[in-house]
Motif scaffolding. Structure first.
Motif, mmCIF file in Angstrom:
data_model
loop_
_atom_site.group_PDB
_atom_site.id
_atom_site.type_symbol
_atom_site.label_atom_id
_atom_site.label_comp_id
_atom_site.label_asym_id
_atom_site.label_seq_id
_atom_site.Cartn_x
_atom_site.Cartn_y
_atom_site.Cartn_z
ATOM 1 N N ARG A 95 0.831 -1.210 0.000
ATOM 2 C CA ARG A 95 0.000 0.000 0.000
ATOM 3 C C ARG A 95 0.867 1.263 0.000
ATOM 4 N N CYS A 96 1.948 1.207 0.760
ATOM 5 C CA CYS A 96 2.850 2.358 0.790
ATOM 6 C C CYS A 96 3.514 2.543 -0.567
ATOM 7 N N LEU A 97 3.890 1.453 -1.194
ATOM 8 C CA LEU A 97 4.496 1.497 -2.525
ATOM 9 C C LEU A 97 3.582 2.235 -3.496
ATOM 10 N N VAL A 98 2.302 1.866 -3.479
ATOM 11 C CA VAL A 98 1.329 2.485 -4.378
ATOM 12 C C VAL A 98 1.075 3.939 -3.991
ATOM 13 N N TYR A 99 1.044 4.217 -2.694
ATOM 14 C CA TYR A 99 0.878 5.598 -2.243
ATOM 15 C C TYR A 99 1.964 6.496 -2.833
ATOM 16 N N VAL A 108 -0.258 11.767 -9.473
ATOM 17 C CA VAL A 108 -1.651 11.590 -9.893
ATOM 18 C C VAL A 108 -2.560 12.359 -8.946
ATOM 19 N N ARG A 109 -2.318 12.226 -7.639
ATOM 20 C CA ARG A 109 -3.104 12.978 -6.659
ATOM 21 C C ARG A 109 -2.963 14.478 -6.872
ATOM 22 N N ALA A 110 -1.782 14.896 -7.320
ATOM 23 C CA ALA A 110 -1.545 16.324 -7.555
ATOM 24 C C ALA A 110 -2.227 16.824 -8.817
ATOM 25 N N GLY A 111 -2.726 15.912 -9.650
ATOM 26 C CA GLY A 111 -3.379 16.311 -10.892
ATOM 27 C C GLY A 111 -2.413 16.647 -12.007
ATOM 28 N N VAL A 112 -1.130 16.291 -11.826
ATOM 29 C CA VAL A 112 -0.112 16.598 -12.830
ATOM 30 C C VAL A 112 -0.126 15.566 -13.948
ATOM 31 N N VAL A 113 -0.329 14.296 -13.591
ATOM 32 C CA VAL A 113 -0.398 13.212 -14.577
ATOM 33 C C VAL A 113 -1.627 12.364 -14.276
ATOM 34 N N LYS A 114 -2.017 11.555 -15.239
ATOM 35 C CA LYS A 114 -3.160 10.662 -15.036
ATOM 36 C C LYS A 114 -2.726 9.267 -14.619
ATOM 37 N N HIS A 115 -1.461 8.954 -14.887
ATOM 38 C CA HIS A 115 -0.946 7.621 -14.547
ATOM 39 C C HIS A 115 0.517 7.771 -14.137
ATOM 40 N N PRO A 116 0.976 7.010 -13.135
ATOM 41 C CA PRO A 116 2.363 7.173 -12.668
ATOM 42 C C PRO A 116 3.419 6.893 -13.722
ATOM 43 N N SER A 117 3.090 6.143 -14.749
ATOM 44 C CA SER A 117 4.057 5.872 -15.815
ATOM 45 C C SER A 117 4.442 7.132 -16.575
ATOM 46 N N ALA A 159 -6.005 0.924 -7.392
ATOM 47 C CA ALA A 159 -6.028 2.159 -6.612
ATOM 48 C C ALA A 159 -6.582 3.322 -7.431
ATOM 49 N N LEU A 160 -6.209 3.389 -8.703
ATOM 50 C CA LEU A 160 -6.705 4.451 -9.577
ATOM 51 C C LEU A 160 -8.219 4.367 -9.758
ATOM 52 N N ALA A 161 -8.743 3.167 -9.680
ATOM 53 C CA ALA A 161 -10.182 2.961 -9.884
ATOM 54 C C ALA A 161 -10.978 3.084 -8.586
ATOM 55 N N SER A 162 -10.295 3.364 -7.484
ATOM 56 C CA SER A 162 -10.971 3.445 -6.190
ATOM 57 C C SER A 162 -10.512 4.677 -5.439
ATOM 58 N N ASP A 163 -11.052 4.854 -4.237
ATOM 59 C CA ASP A 163 -10.665 6.012 -3.431
ATOM 60 C C ASP A 163 -9.302 5.827 -2.784
ATOM 61 N N ARG A 164 -8.640 4.688 -3.019
ATOM 62 C CA ARG A 164 -7.314 4.494 -2.444
ATOM 63 C C ARG A 164 -6.257 5.354 -3.122
ATOM 64 N N ALA A 165 -6.654 6.075 -4.162
ATOM 65 C CA ALA A 165 -5.728 7.026 -4.777
ATOM 66 C C ALA A 165 -5.641 8.310 -3.959
ATOM 67 N N SER A 166 -6.519 8.458 -2.968
ATOM 68 C CA SER A 166 -6.520 9.668 -2.152
ATOM 69 C C SER A 166 -5.383 9.639 -1.144
ATOM 70 N N ARG A 167 -5.160 10.759 -0.492
ATOM 71 C CA ARG A 167 -4.035 10.881 0.433
ATOM 72 C C ARG A 167 -4.395 10.329 1.798
ATOM 73 N N SER A 217 10.572 8.483 -11.118
ATOM 74 C CA SER A 217 9.774 7.648 -10.227
ATOM 75 C C SER A 217 10.231 6.203 -10.253
ATOM 76 N N GLY A 218 10.007 5.525 -9.128
ATOM 77 C CA GLY A 218 10.306 4.116 -9.056
ATOM 78 C C GLY A 218 9.330 3.268 -9.850
ATOM 79 N N TYR A 219 8.115 3.778 -10.075
ATOM 80 C CA TYR A 219 7.143 3.005 -10.843
ATOM 81 C C TYR A 219 7.720 2.626 -12.200
ATOM 82 N N ARG A 220 8.280 3.589 -12.890
ATOM 83 C CA ARG A 220 8.844 3.322 -14.205
ATOM 84 C C ARG A 220 10.023 2.359 -14.129
ATOM 85 N N GLU A 221 10.819 2.495 -13.073
ATOM 86 C CA GLU A 221 11.973 1.606 -12.958
ATOM 87 C C GLU A 221 11.562 0.174 -12.646
#
Length: 245
Positions: A116-120, A126-135, A183-191, A140-144
């Motif tokens: 969960r922390c990894l996804v957070y 995404v939460r900031a509204g800068v991108v729609k997907h972490p990729s 997470a993107l499809a649920s409220d778990r994308a929130s802070r 970012s570590g997501y891409r790596e």
């Protein structure tokens, strides 16, 4: 850099957050975010820092690391902050602090809470509204994790497999991708504030264990719980709610 409000319990995984001075957008240019990642790589090479995930935003960073007990986290943070700050000030012909004097560290239980922390961390921009997907965010570590570079890798894949209790790299990438999509499809994308304000996050037994280990260093702190997630709030945490950018 003065001693931060943090705790050292060797063997634990720590979610480290460090923000720019006065929350200024000093990392708004990609070259500065790449420089931070370069020095993260150097910290791994020099001190054996075990990196599990990271993201560099425009005004703060997140770093997920496993403590080997040799003081490598503190030395790495000092190296990275010092070199990035020196480079920024030299290029801008400025003086003064680039970083807040303290970083914050939260102990995170391995397994499901670590996932969960990894996804957070992944969903920060995404939460900031800068991108729609972490990729879409380069630093970012997501891409790596999803597409490791041929050179200058900073994430320790084997350590990530061990702490997440996953058997193979292929499984890791598929699970990681699905966790983010869910997470993107649920409220778990929130802070969830506990990831950046707590001393420890996990199930009740884990948090109780960390709380006891801190002993007199955690006076007046009480365990709180939401669902299966418990945490001990860090009364000294200086991070406010606006860490999104």
């Amino acid at each position: 850099m003065p001693r931060a409000n943090r705790h050292h319990l060797p063997g634990h995984v720590w979610h480290v957050t460090h923000r720019c001075h006065k929350q200024e957008f000093l990392l708004k240019f990609a070259r500065d975010r790449r420089l931070w990642r370069y020095w993260l790589y150097q910290a791994r090479q020099r001190y054996g820092l075990c990196v599990l995930n990271y993201i560099v935003t425009s005004n703060h960073v997140h770093l997920l690391v496993r403590d080997g007990g040799g003081g490598e986290i503190a030395r790495s943070m000092q190296l990275i902050a010092g070199r990035v700050g020196q480079s920024y000030n030299r290029r801008k012909a400025r003086k003064g602090a680039v970083w807040e004097d303290r970083y914050h560290a939260t102990a995170v239980q391995t397994g499901a809470h670590l996932a969960r922390c990894l996804v957070y961390i992944d969903l920060n921009m995404v939460r900031a509204g800068v991108v729609k997907h972490p990729s879409e965010w380069e630093a970012s570590g997501y891409r790596e994790i999803q597409a490791p570079p041929d050179r200058y890798r900073v994430i320790d894949e084997q350590a990530l497999l061990d702490t997440l209790e996953i058997g193979s790299v292929a499984e890791l990438r598929e699970c990681h991708r699905l966790w983010v999509e869910e997470a993107l499809a649920s409220d778990r994308a929130s802070r969830d504030e506990w990831w950046t304000t707590a001393v420890a996050v996990g199930d009740r037994s884990y948090v109780d264990e960390v709380h006891r280990a801190l002993g007199v260093r955690s006076p007046g702190r009480h365990v709180e719980q939401t669902g299966d997630t418990a945490w001990v709030r860090d009364d000294g945490a200086s991070y406010g709610v606006d860490q999104r950018f």
